[in-house]
Design a protein around this motif. Structure first.
Motif: not given
Length: 395
Positions: A261-287
């Motif tokens: 019943g509402r829209t997702k945001d998921f901007s923090v996931h987007k930030f985290g994806h770039e951090l984990s892709a660049k520095y191979n960080a664990t996903h949850g920790a990047s969030l």
């Protein structure tokens, strides 16, 4: 409440010894020749892999095994796996592991229907996905909720891009969830899983839509349960109740029910994806490394939302306090919770250094596709906003 469509066909088999039904479930979904996908050696050391293989053999199911899935799964591994599986006439993919393994299995399943194409073409929607191979999962880490979700994430190691794909074809046929299979995971992995579970609901909870009470209650209940059970799970590695609560929360948090019943945001996931892709960080920790900086940047968009959540989750004393004070205390309580789990709350804790301006600019460009896109919905973020949040977290 906005109109919505909810489709989650995954059959959940939850509880002790639930993995004993694996072979019968594969047959139920017309599997005959199975690819078993797993990560490192833990499923072998625990005897789980051998147990499943023997079960399949006993039920006259053919199988091949493929290990080596890494956190932040990559395109090259999937493309290679598709070739091997296609040559072996695989008609069912079974994931044994956590989110990275299940996401990899989803990608392989899609690739088997398009064996001449690079899987990245499906991920970037150059090819429209219209079919897939049936998959199932045996969950060994409560985290991503990929066992019931419509999403999967891959990293293109050539371009440095980490992208998600959402489609109904990502929903597995079944998810086997025995909390005892998560006991042996390292505490840091459990903590990162807890973070991911919380974020999947928080990224749905902070939304523009108002008066969505039932979905709010479901989300708040899940968040409170996870925050309550998390320290028990970490400190008591064989506590069945805590592990079962967290495991069930993981699936509910990402099968969309906490955001209907509402829209997702998921901007923090987007930030985290770039951090984990660049520095191979664990996903949850990047969030967790970025969430509080995002929250402090945008909380005034709906300060009452932050205040309400702080009262519900942390029993914040509101007497003689302004809304702004309560909202900021809510954010600080989340930081303290993450810290109690030994998770990072800024970039330097995540990657071990302060990033240069060049690195921040690179991350911002990747996050916004070179300043061609905004991210988020609760608070729409442009290039300048994204850079500001990265900079705020860079300490």
């Amino acid at each position: 409440m906005e109109k919505f469509k909810f489709y989650c066909p995954t059959e959940i088999i939850f509880g002790k010894d639930s993995e004993l039904s694996t072979a019968s479930l594969i047959k139920k979904y017309n599997g005959h020749n199975v690819l078993i996908v797993y990560g490192g050696g833990s499923v072998k050391r625990s005897g789980l892999l051998d147990k499943i293989c023997q079960q399949l053999s006993n039920d006259n199911l053919s199988y091949m095994t493929l290990g080596g899935v890494q956190p932040n799964p990559v395109v090259r591994f999937v493309n290679d796996a598709v070739k091997k599986a296609y040559q072996a006439n695989i008609d069912f993919v079974l994931a044994i592991g956590g989110g990275s393994v299940i996401d990899t299995a989803k990608a392989i399943a899609h690739g088997l229907k398009y064996p001449q194409n690079d899987i990245w073409d499906i991920w970037t929607k150059k090819i429209t996905l219209t079919n897939t191979t049936p998959i199932g999962s045996i969950v060994t880490l409560a985290a991503a909720g990929s066992e019931t979700s419509d999403s999967a994430v891959l990293t293109n190691e050539q371009t440095g891009q980490k992208r998600g794909l959402s489609t109904p074809f990502n929903r597995p046929c079944f998810a086997i969830m025995n909390p005892q299979l998560t006991y042996s995971a390292p505490n840091y992995q459990k903590a990162c899983g807890i973070a991911d579970i919380l974020m999947h609901t928080l990224e749905r909870y902070f939304a523009k839509e108002q008066n969505n009470y039932l979905t709010d209650y479901i989300a708040e209940g899940l968040l409170k349960d996870v925050i309550t059970q998390a320290p028990i799970m970490i400190n008591e590695p064989t506590n069945y109740i805590a592990h079962s609560e967290i495991m069930y929360a993981g699936s509910l948090s990402h099968n969309d029910i906490t955001g209907l019943g509402r829209t997702k945001d998921f901007s923090v996931h987007k930030f985290g994806h770039e951090l984990s892709a660049k520095y191979n960080a664990t996903h949850g920790a990047s969030l967790t490394a970025i969430w509080s900086s995002w929250a402090r940047y945008i909380y005034q968009k709906d300060i009452q939302r932050f205040c309400h959540l702080g009262k519900i989750l942390f029993n914040i004393d509101t007497l003689n306090k302004t809304d702004e004070t309560i909202a900021l205390e809510t954010i600080k309580h989340f930081e303290d919770f993450f810290t109690s789990l030994n998770l990072p709350i800024n970039i330097s804790q995540l990657v071990g250094k302060i990033l240069t301006d060049e690195e921040l600019t690179y991350l911002t460009s990747m996050c916004t596709d070179n300043n061609t896109k905004t991210i988020g919905n609760f608070s729409l973020l442009n290039y300048q906003d994204v850079y500001a949040i990265f900079k705020l977290a860079n300490h």
